[in-house]
Scaffold this motif. Structure first.
Motif, PDB file in Angstrom:
ATOM      1  N   UNK A 307      19.138  18.363  67.150  1.00 40.46           N
ATOM      2  CA  UNK A 307      19.042  16.988  67.511  1.00 40.46           C
ATOM      3  C   UNK A 307      20.553  16.696  68.253  1.00 40.46           C
ATOM      4  N   UNK A 308      20.865  16.252  69.399  1.00 35.75           N
ATOM      5  CA  UNK A 308      22.090  15.706  69.735  1.00 35.75           C
ATOM      6  C   UNK A 308      22.502  14.567  69.035  1.00 35.75           C
ATOM      7  N   UNK A 309      21.658  13.599  68.407  1.00 38.03           N
ATOM      8  CA  UNK A 309      22.166  12.522  67.778  1.00 38.03           C
ATOM      9  C   UNK A 309      22.911  13.036  66.327  1.00 38.03           C
ATOM     10  N   UNK A 310      22.654  14.098  65.817  1.00 35.61           N
ATOM     11  CA  UNK A 310      23.135  14.478  64.740  1.00 35.61           C
ATOM     12  C   UNK A 310      24.035  15.904  65.157  1.00 35.61           C
ATOM     13  N   UNK A 311      24.560  15.974  66.357  1.00 35.58           N
ATOM     14  CA  UNK A 311      25.614  17.089  66.646  1.00 35.58           C
ATOM     15  C   UNK A 311      26.552  16.324  67.106  1.00 35.58           C
ATOM     16  N   UNK A 312      27.972  16.930  66.735  1.00 36.93           N
ATOM     17  CA  UNK A 312      29.252  16.306  67.063  1.00 36.93           C
ATOM     18  C   UNK A 312      29.977  17.436  67.505  1.00 36.93           C
ATOM     19  N   UNK A 313      30.684  16.931  68.632  1.00 41.10           N
ATOM     20  CA  UNK A 313      31.780  17.755  69.036  1.00 41.10           C
ATOM     21  C   UNK A 313      33.309  17.190  68.995  1.00 41.10           C
ATOM     22  N   UNK A 314      34.364  17.745  68.714  1.00 40.77           N
ATOM     23  CA  UNK A 314      35.454  17.140  68.241  1.00 40.77           C
ATOM     24  C   UNK A 314      36.875  17.900  68.577  1.00 40.77           C
ATOM     25  N   UNK A 315      37.803  17.436  68.752  1.00 37.76           N
ATOM     26  CA  UNK A 315      38.845  18.283  69.076  1.00 37.76           C
ATOM     27  C   UNK A 315      40.197  17.273  69.369  1.00 37.76           C
ATOM     28  N   UNK A 316      41.390  17.690  69.397  1.00 41.59           N
ATOM     29  CA  UNK A 316      42.604  17.165  69.527  1.00 41.59           C
ATOM     30  C   UNK A 316      43.468  17.785  70.821  1.00 41.59           C
ATOM     31  N   UNK A 317      44.169  16.617  71.542  1.00 42.87           N
ATOM     32  CA  UNK A 317      44.778  17.212  72.512  1.00 42.87           C
ATOM     33  C   UNK A 317      43.896  17.636  73.714  1.00 42.87           C
ATOM     34  N   UNK A 318      44.114  18.826  73.912  1.00 45.25           N
ATOM     35  CA  UNK A 318      43.485  19.647  75.100  1.00 45.25           C
ATOM     36  C   UNK A 318      41.825  19.878  74.402  1.00 45.25           C
ATOM     37  N   UNK A 319      41.806  20.255  72.949  1.00 47.18           N
ATOM     38  CA  UNK A 319      40.562  20.133  72.267  1.00 47.18           C
ATOM     39  C   UNK A 319      39.791  18.867  72.368  1.00 47.18           C
TER      40      UNK A 319
END
Length: 414
Positions: A307-319
């Motif tokens: 489920x995309x609503x329960x999927x998170x992508x995270x990062x810092x700077x270039x991430x």
């Protein structure tokens, strides 16, 4: 930039006064033992000063009368006869184009080198220090001095009087961390209380055909998870978050506190500096690796949600840039994005359908701050659910680790 004090901070003025008083003996100059006695008294004063600094930890923090929203932070270095200059490298404070302005000053007649800044009372930052003991005096030319200080910066290391450390990676050494009294609380960022169940961290190597090479991936699995589908966090820079910053401790605390549901985390390594710069720059190939190779590989091993609503992508700077691009390019896989201090000026377009976005940025990040504010307005005008968090600091893992926990709660906590 934060303001460097033109005069000495109160803590330095006090020790300077004591040292001067010890040197002013009422005896005649030729009185036997007078100079030895004053020298011994100065030595005692300095030992007391350094013992107090070690006990309190540095930088020394002092309130400003009539200004509760600011503090004076004094950085210290204990020098010796060979010390020529001492350099401070502090995120969000130091101007790296003018390193001469970040040198500590010697207190005459002592081994004390000091540098004080007037800072807002909610400041948090990491920093390193380096002492120049090379023969000869520093160059008089500003350009040559800048070059010498740049060379010196390679050897910068943690502050020996500060017990709070943060791990570095690749050629970077560990750093010290300081925070002023009003800095946001580091809730959940420390090891969970005794008795709190621990999750499991595994490291896997998987094919990454679209990237042309295998990749190491850190996987966090929550304590006692059942067969129910777990929410998923895809987190860039796994080697930093799990290899050095022990982010599993934060996750254990969040889950134990009920701030987050049990979730799985997939965190690919960044490999090295050059690979990171090459791949984490809003490239479709890396998004394809995350969406079409990493997630299916993990779903074949653990009960993960699709489920995309329960999927998170995270990062810092270039991430963070890669995370935004993943949400914009593949919203059917990533319904939530958490981007911290990303160079968003390189981003073009927007999501094909609304995704929930949280942006975090430091007030000491110059143009990056302006670009985050612009992107926030653009996304909001397009109907994208978006929040903008601003902290008083720079481009800094010491700040990101606190904001990341808050962002996870905001986007997945419900």
């Amino acid at each position: 930039m934060p303001r460097r004090l033109t005069g000495a901070a109160p803590c330095i003025e006090r020790v300077a006064t004591r040292v001067a008083d010890a040197s002013d003996t009422p005896d005649a100059p030729d009185t036997p033992g007078a100079s030895e006695a004053s020298e011994a008294e100065r030595a005692v004063i300095l030992e007391e000063f350094w013992a107090d600094a070690a006990h309190r930890g540095t930088p020394l923090i002092e309130a400003i009368d009539g200004d509760p929203d600011h503090c004076v932070a004094t950085f210290l270095w204990r020098g010796h006869r060979a010390t020529r200059q001492v350099l401070l490298l502090a995120e969000g404070i130091v101007d790296r184009t003018d390193l001469a302005a970040s040198r500590l000053s010697p207190l005459p007649g002592t081994d004390i080198w000091h540098l004080s800044y007037r800072l807002r009372a909610d400041h948090r930052a990491s920093y390193r220090m380096a002492a120049d003991i090379s023969p000869g005096e520093p160059p008089a030319s500003a350009a040559l001095l800048q070059q010498r200080l740049l060379s010196l910066s390679v050897y910068a290391a943690p502050d020996p009087l500060n017990s709070r450390r943060m791990a570095g990676r690749w050629p970077d050494r560990d750093a010290s961390v300081f925070e002023l009294p009003q800095a946001p609380a580091r809730q959940w960022t420390e090891r969970a209380a005794a008795g709190v169940p621990w999750g499991r961290v595994e490291r896997h190597r998987l094919p990454a055909g679209v990237l042309g090479a295998e990749r190491d991936v850190w996987a966090y699995l929550p304590p006692g998870y059942k067969a129910a589908e777990l929410p998923v966090l895809v987190l860039c820079d796994g080697d930093m978050w799990f290899g050095r910053l022990a982010f599993q401790d934060t996750l254990d605390a969040l889950i134990a506190d009920g701030a987050l549901p049990p979730l799985a985390v997939l965190a690919p390594d960044a490999v090295d500096r050059d690979t990171r710069r090459r791949e984490l720059d809003a490239h479709e190939s890396h998004v394809s690796f995350l969406a079409d190779e990493l997630l299916p590989w993990a779903a074949g091993r653990w009960p993960l949600t699709t489920d995309p609503a329960r999927t998170l992508v995270a990062g810092q700077g270039l991430g963070g840039l890669t995370s935004l691009y993943a949400g914009f390019l593949r919203p059917e896989r990533f319904g939530n994005v958490l981007a911290q201090s990303a160079p968003v000026s390189r981003l073009s377009g927007g999501p094909s359908r609304p995704v929930a976005v949280r942006l975090d940025v430091g007030l000491r990040e110059g143009e990056i701050l302006d670009h985050h504010r612009d992107l926030y307005e653009v996304l909001r005008s397009r109907g994208c659910p978006v929040t903008l968090g601003e902290y008083n600091g720079g481009h800094d893992w010491a700040c990101w680790r606190c904001c990341l926990a808050e962002g996870l709660v905001e986007l997945l906590g419900h």
